[in-house]
Every structure is written in structure tokens, then in C-alpha cells.
Design a protein around this motif. Structure first.
Motif, PDB file in Angstrom:
ATOM      1  N   UNK A 137       0.910  -1.377  -0.013  1.00 36.82           N
ATOM      2  CA  UNK A 137      -0.020   0.189  -0.119  1.00 36.82           C
ATOM      3  C   UNK A 137       0.720   1.183   0.096  1.00 36.82           C
ATOM      4  N   UNK A 138       0.347   2.282  -0.501  1.00 40.81           N
ATOM      5  CA  UNK A 138       0.956   3.704  -0.445  1.00 40.81           C
ATOM      6  C   UNK A 138       0.863   4.071   1.194  1.00 40.81           C
ATOM      7  N   UNK A 189      -0.951  -8.511  -0.911  1.00 37.62           N
ATOM      8  CA  UNK A 189       0.118  -9.458  -0.800  1.00 37.62           C
ATOM      9  C   UNK A 189      -0.127 -10.928  -1.169  1.00 37.62           C
ATOM     10  N   UNK A 190      -1.404 -11.332  -1.305  1.00 42.83           N
ATOM     11  CA  UNK A 190      -1.831 -12.562  -1.666  1.00 42.83           C
ATOM     12  C   UNK A 190      -1.988 -12.819  -3.297  1.00 42.83           C
ATOM     13  N   UNK A 203      -6.622  -9.449   7.285  1.00 42.40           N
ATOM     14  CA  UNK A 203      -7.159 -10.464   6.385  1.00 42.40           C
ATOM     15  C   UNK A 203      -6.313 -10.517   4.932  1.00 42.40           C
ATOM     16  N   UNK A 204      -6.337 -11.665   4.678  1.00 42.16           N
ATOM     17  CA  UNK A 204      -5.626 -11.961   3.387  1.00 42.16           C
ATOM     18  C   UNK A 204      -4.083 -12.440   3.673  1.00 42.16           C
ATOM     19  N   UNK A 249     -11.143  -9.058  12.379  1.00 46.15           N
ATOM     20  CA  UNK A 249     -10.562  -8.863  11.208  1.00 46.15           C
ATOM     21  C   UNK A 249     -10.193  -7.455  10.869  1.00 46.15           C
ATOM     22  N   UNK A 250      -8.731  -7.427  10.415  1.00 46.60           N
ATOM     23  CA  UNK A 250      -8.049  -5.847   9.881  1.00 46.60           C
ATOM     24  C   UNK A 250      -7.698  -6.032   8.682  1.00 46.60           C
ATOM     25  N   UNK A 251      -8.024  -5.089   7.993  1.00 49.14           N
ATOM     26  CA  UNK A 251      -7.696  -5.002   6.630  1.00 49.14           C
ATOM     27  C   UNK A 251      -5.969  -4.963   6.468  1.00 49.14           C
ATOM     28  N   UNK A 252      -5.294  -5.506   5.723  1.00 48.22           N
ATOM     29  CA  UNK A 252      -3.674  -5.407   5.799  1.00 48.22           C
ATOM     30  C   UNK A 252      -3.359  -4.024   5.589  1.00 48.22           C
ATOM     31  N   UNK A 253      -4.135  -3.348   4.825  1.00 50.34           N
ATOM     32  CA  UNK A 253      -3.679  -1.637   4.427  1.00 50.34           C
ATOM     33  C   UNK A 253      -3.479  -0.900   5.746  1.00 50.34           C
TER      34      UNK A 253
END
Length: 570
Positions: A71-72, A273-274, A422-423, A449-453
Motif C-alpha cells: 500500500x502507499x 500480498x496474496x 485479512x488475506x 478482522x483488520x484489513x492489511x492496509x
């Protein structure tokens, strides 16, 4: 560490790029709950480096390298706690050549592009270091690097103004003064006392004074790389910054005075990542971090023009417990029970399944198992995998088991949460094991659940109760305790606060006698281990998929990337 900081040198954190998608593979246990003793032999040499080392004349002039980031950054400041993530470091590296380069053994050598000689060091009675700047050394706008840059960097993170959200104050808080010497190129840094790790403080050079001038620009002024060319000084500069396509392109810096970069472009683009293994297989990127993902490893090995490069490195998986997140986490008995209830060998084996590597459980925060100073703190303290002891600890603390085996105290169920990225398969795997293993001792675990970003902000804002990720260490292991466990450190995500440990951290920072220094580390580590707020899991190997003809790039171990020397082999 695989740390290549642009300016300061805090220990970086990584999102958890090891993505093992395997299920639980618990090891057989004795009735008392003890796991078989893990191997103590690392499967990769501690000084291994695998980068296809190639002389400059063996590299083509031109071409490009395409790399993936998750991510940026919302904050690109390498000194800020929110900017201290490995992906962001990788983008900043080509823009920011360091003052010191490190070989495979972690030995520093001054960078002649910035220094004309080895710094002069005096230790009588305080450590005083004189840097001799290369007169050609300039920022991206042509302004000479000067004493004011060193002074501003020091003042931003010396701990005197807590409004600066520094990743660490380690080293800066030990400085008494920074002055100009006999010439404008002579910078004299005087410490308050002796300071053995003086190289670490300005290993990456100083920040541009304007970029850290006050807490506002330090904390919020780095939201983009656009318009900040003068804040960097390296072989490459920003070419384009596309927030829509999520692509950053770097091109050779026309103001760079060192060896000409071999590549025409360095391209970073956001790839989840995935999806990175498939992007590598599709020839969309030229390298990616495999981590401990068996599927990624197999897919990388199948790419005919690619190869897997490996090194041992001080990267380590762990679980951080946030003591301020809940009443349960504030209870030392609960935290100790969590550590004793976890079969960390089973977690390591599951995470690393299919990698052809020997998992090694880590029982130390400062040293890796293949370092001579390593001490097994689980064995020394008796706080180790033992589910019966974990149950008794909880029972004695008033957490009684109900008919379903789950515990409660004063009518309140004993529950903790685990933030799953997540992911990120390794995080998902560890969350599932954390949940199932702690159920065995009567602790209910809720997976969040936490978004990877959102990983960096989750840590910076401490909006988690427990979370697993990777610390990417550096060539200065003694600095880690101050970054993770000093209550004044913004990287102290667990909220740890122990006055005796804080006092020892101060002694560790200044002690020149290696034997005494290691003894201070051991004293501090025993208390830290008993307090249980960062639970080490295992040493994480550095595994990088790379196009086979890419030279001077790959798994660096304790070494440095030298970006002007990275290119395609003739």
C-alpha cells in the motif's frame, strides 16, 4: 536486519509477509503439556547472503526493476512510528543513500559518497564522534548537507518533545550536543556519556532539517513524496507518483555525485500480498518477499527465469499483547497463562510447513538463536509451554472453569481478542491457532478482522488487544529493548512499563564493557519475559523470489542494498 532505513535506524516492522496456508499441525505433547525440544541449529548460516553479487562492469546500463508494495504510506517519514514499515523503507531506499553500508556479517563501512573518512571517535570520558562530510554531498535540490540537518534530526527524536511521534528515541536521547567543527564539513556529535552503538544513530544519515522542523511537519507533512525531492539524497529521485494506478516510479537523480545508477527506472506498484506470487509468475514484477508461505515458495520455484534467494536475518515473528486494551490483558497472570498455553513449536511448524527449513522457537527478544549471546529465557524463568501450569496460574488468579471448560472471574467471562490481518495467511493461521490453543486452558479468543492496509495505523493507534507480526531487526540488537519496552517509545505497542527495566535499558545503551552489557540485557530480559507482553514465536528466514539475471539484489541478511549497483547481469 533487513533494515535499510533512509535516515534514522529504528528497528522496522513488517506486515507479516510469511503466508503459510497450512492448518494446525500440533506436535505430540507429554501429559504435562511440554513440547519436544526444538532444534537449536539454524538451517541457514547467520552470515548468509544471497544477492547474485556482481561487479558493476558485469551489469548492463539501463533497464528497469518492478517491485511490489502492499500500500502507499499515509506517512512516508522514516523516523515517525507510522512510517516505520518495511514496504515504505524499500521505496525510500533508492532515494536515500546511507552514511554506512553493512556487509554480510553486519560490519559497517563508511559510505564515501557522504563521508571522506572513517569518523573519528573518542571515548574520554564521553563518546565524541567527528563526521567529515563529503563536500559534494547535497540534498535533492542541490543544498549541501549541513550541521543544521544533524541538529534538527537529533532534536526531533531526543524525547524532549513528546509531540514528535518518533518510532524510537534510542541514541538521540543520549546526545549532549551537535556542533560544527573546524569546517562546514566537520560535524561533532558529543554524547552525554559513553555510547557504544554510535554508528546506529546516523547510520542512514540525518533528515533534512526542514522535513522534521516541528511536530506538524514531522507527523503530518510526509503524506506524499511529491514536492519533497529536497528531503532526499540518493542515486534516484521521484519520477512519478500515481495515486490512481498506485504506482511510484523512481529515475536516476541528476544531482547524484556518486557512481551512476545502473537502472533507468525503479518501479513500485501496489499489489496485494496474496497476489504477489501470481504477479511474479505472470512477469508483472521482478521480485517479491516469499516470507514463510509454502505456496508462494513452490510457485516462485516454478518460474523458469526466477530463483529463490535465502539468508538468515534477525526477522522474528511474535505476538504483541496490548496491556491497556482490556482488564484481562492488564492481569499479569492472564498474560503468563497465554504464553504457557501456546505451543509455539506447533505454530512455527505450521507457519513454515513446506519451506524445507527447520523451525526454531525463539525464547529471547534481543538475540537470535544463532548468536552467541542468546539465552533461553523460557528455560531460565520456567515460563514456557505447559498447559497444566497455565490452568493453575489462572485458577490461582480467580479465573474458574465452568462446565464447558471456559473461565470466568466474578461472573465475567475471560475473553481476549486477536487481530487477524485479512488475506495474510500467516496471520490467519496464527489467529486460528491462538484461538484453538487458548481454548484448551479456558480462554475464549475472539478473532477481529483488520484489513492489511490498516496494519500500520492499527499499531500506531494501538487499536488491538493481541496481534502477530514480524519485527525486522538491524545490526544493533542492543537497541531493540529501548524501542519496544521503554514507556516513552512510540514503538512500545504493548504499553510495557517497568521502572527496573527502564533503568537497565539506560545502562545497556551506555555500557562499553561487552560482558557487563550482556549481563544487563539478561537481567532486563528475565523481567520482560516474566511480564509477558511480547511473545516471540520464531526466527523468520529471509526468502526472496528474484528474476535470475538481477544482480546485487535478493536476500541481504545483515547486509545493505547499494542501489546504484543493482542491475541486470550482462
Amino acid at each position: 536486519m533487513k533494515l535499510h532505513k533512509a535516515f534514522a535506524a529504528p528497528i522496522a516492522l513488517a506486515l507479516a509477509l510469511g503466508l503459510a496456508a497450512c492448518g494446525q499441525q500440533n506436535q505430540p505433547t507429554t501429559p504435562g503439556g511440554s513440547a519436544p525440544a526444538p532444534s537449536t541449529k539454524p538451517s541457514i548460516s547467520s552470515t548468509a547472503q544471497d544477492i547474485k553479487a556482481t561487479a558493476r562492469d558485469g551489469l548492463k546500463q539501463g533497464g528497469e526493476i518492478r517491485l511490489a508494495i502492499n500500500e502507499f504510506a499515509e506517512n512516508w517519514n522514516p523516523m515517525n512510528v507510522a512510517g516505520n514499515e518495511l514496504d515504505y523503507t524499500h521505496v525510500r531506499e533508492p532515494l536515500s543513500s546511507p552514511f554506512f553500508n553493512f556487509d554480510a556479517e553486519g560490519t559497517p563501512t563508511f559510505n564515501k559518497n557522504f563521508l571522506t573518512a572513517e569518523p573519528k571517535v573518542e571515548n574520554n570520558p564521553n563518546t565524541k564522534v567527528t563526521y567529515s562530510l563529503n563536500p559534494k554531498a547535497v540534498w535533492g535540490d542541490g543544498t549541501a548537507i549541513s550541521v543544521k540537518d544533524f541538529q534538527a534530526t537529533w532534536k526531533a527524536c531526543d524525547g524532549s518533545n513528546e509531540k514528535f511521534e518518533c518510532a524510537t528515541t534510542e541514541g538521540y536521547d543520549q546526545i549532549a550536543s551537535i556542533e560544527q567543527g573546524a569546517t562546514a564539513q566537520d560535524i561533532v556529535v558529543t554524547f552525554k556519556s559513553t555510547y557504544p552503538d554510535w554508528v546506529a544513530v546516523f547510520a542512514g544519515g540525518p533528515a533534512r532539517a526542514e522535513s522534521v522542523a516541528d511536530e506538524t511537519v514531522f507527523n503530518t507533512g510526509w503524506s506524499t513524496l511529491v514536492g519533497h525531492e529536497g528531503w532526499f539524497s540518493g542515486p534516484y529521485k521521484l519520477g512519478s507518483y500515481d495515486t490512481t494506478a498506485k504506482i511510484i516510479t523512481l529515475v536516476p537523480n541528476d544531482k547524484w555525485w556518486g557512481d551512476k545508477p545502473k537502472l533507468d527506472k525503479v518501479i513500485f506498484r501496489v499489489v496485494p500480498i496474496e497476489a504477489q506470487a501470481q504477479a511474479f509468475a505472470n512477469n508483472e514484477i521482478d521480485s517479491f518477499d516469499i516470507g514463510v508461505n509454502a505456496d508462494f515458495y513452490a510457485r516462485a520455484k516454478a518460474v523458469t527465469d526466477g530463483e529463490v534467494r535465502r539468508a538468515a536475518s534477525p526477522q522474528w515473528r511474535h505476538i504483541t499483547l496490548n496491556q491497556d486494551a482490556s482488564a484481562a490483558m492488564k492481569d499479569k497472570a492472564v498474560r503468563q497463562a497465554i504464553l504457557m498455553g501456546l505451543d509455539r513449536m506447533a505454530i512455527a511448524t505450521s507457519d513454515m510447513a513446506g519451506m524445507n527449513l527447520d523451525p526454531v522457537v525463539l525464547n529471547n527478544h534481543t538475540f537470535m538463536t544463532n548468536q552467541k549471546q542468546y539465552q533461553d529465557l523460557a528455560a531460565l524463568t520456567g515460563i514456557k509451554f505447559d498447559r497444566e501450569k497455565a490452568k493453575k496460574t489462572l485458577e490461582d488468579a480467580g479465573y474458574k472453569a465452568g462446565a464447558d471448560g471456559m473461565r470466568a472471574k466474578d461472573g465475567k467471562p475471560l475473553e481476549v481478542s486477536f487481530s487477524v490481518l485479512t488475506g495474510v495467511k500467516v496471520s490467519e493461521n496464527e489467529g486460528a491457532q491462538f484461538q484453538s490453543q487458548l481454548k484448551e486452558i479456558g480462554i475464549k479468543v475472539n478473532l477481529v478482522q483488520v484489513a492489511s492496509k490498516d496494519f500500520s495505523q492499527t499499531l500506531a493507534k494501538r487499536t488491538f488487544e493481541s496481534i502477530a507480526f514480524t519485527w525486522v531487526g538491524n545490526q544493533f540488537p542492543y537497541n531493540g529493548l529501548g524501542q519496544w519496552f521503554n514507556p516513552k517509545s512510540s514503538s512500545n505497542f504493548s504499553g510495557y512499563n517497568n521502572d527496573k527495566v527502564t533503568e537497565l535499558i539506560g545502562k545497556i545503551a551506555t555500557e562499553m564493557d561487552k560482558t557487563k552489557r550482556d549481563q544487563y540485557v539478561l537481567e532486563a530480559e528475565k523481567m520482560i519475559w516474566e511480564d509477558v507482553q511480547i511473545i516471540p514465536l520464531y526466527q523468520r528466514p529471509e526468502q526472496v523470489a528474484v528474476k535470475a539475471k538481477l544482480g546485487n539484489f535478493g536476500a541481504y541478511g545483515l547486509g545493505s542494498r547499494v542501489w546504484e549497483n543493482i542491475g541486470w547481469v550482462n
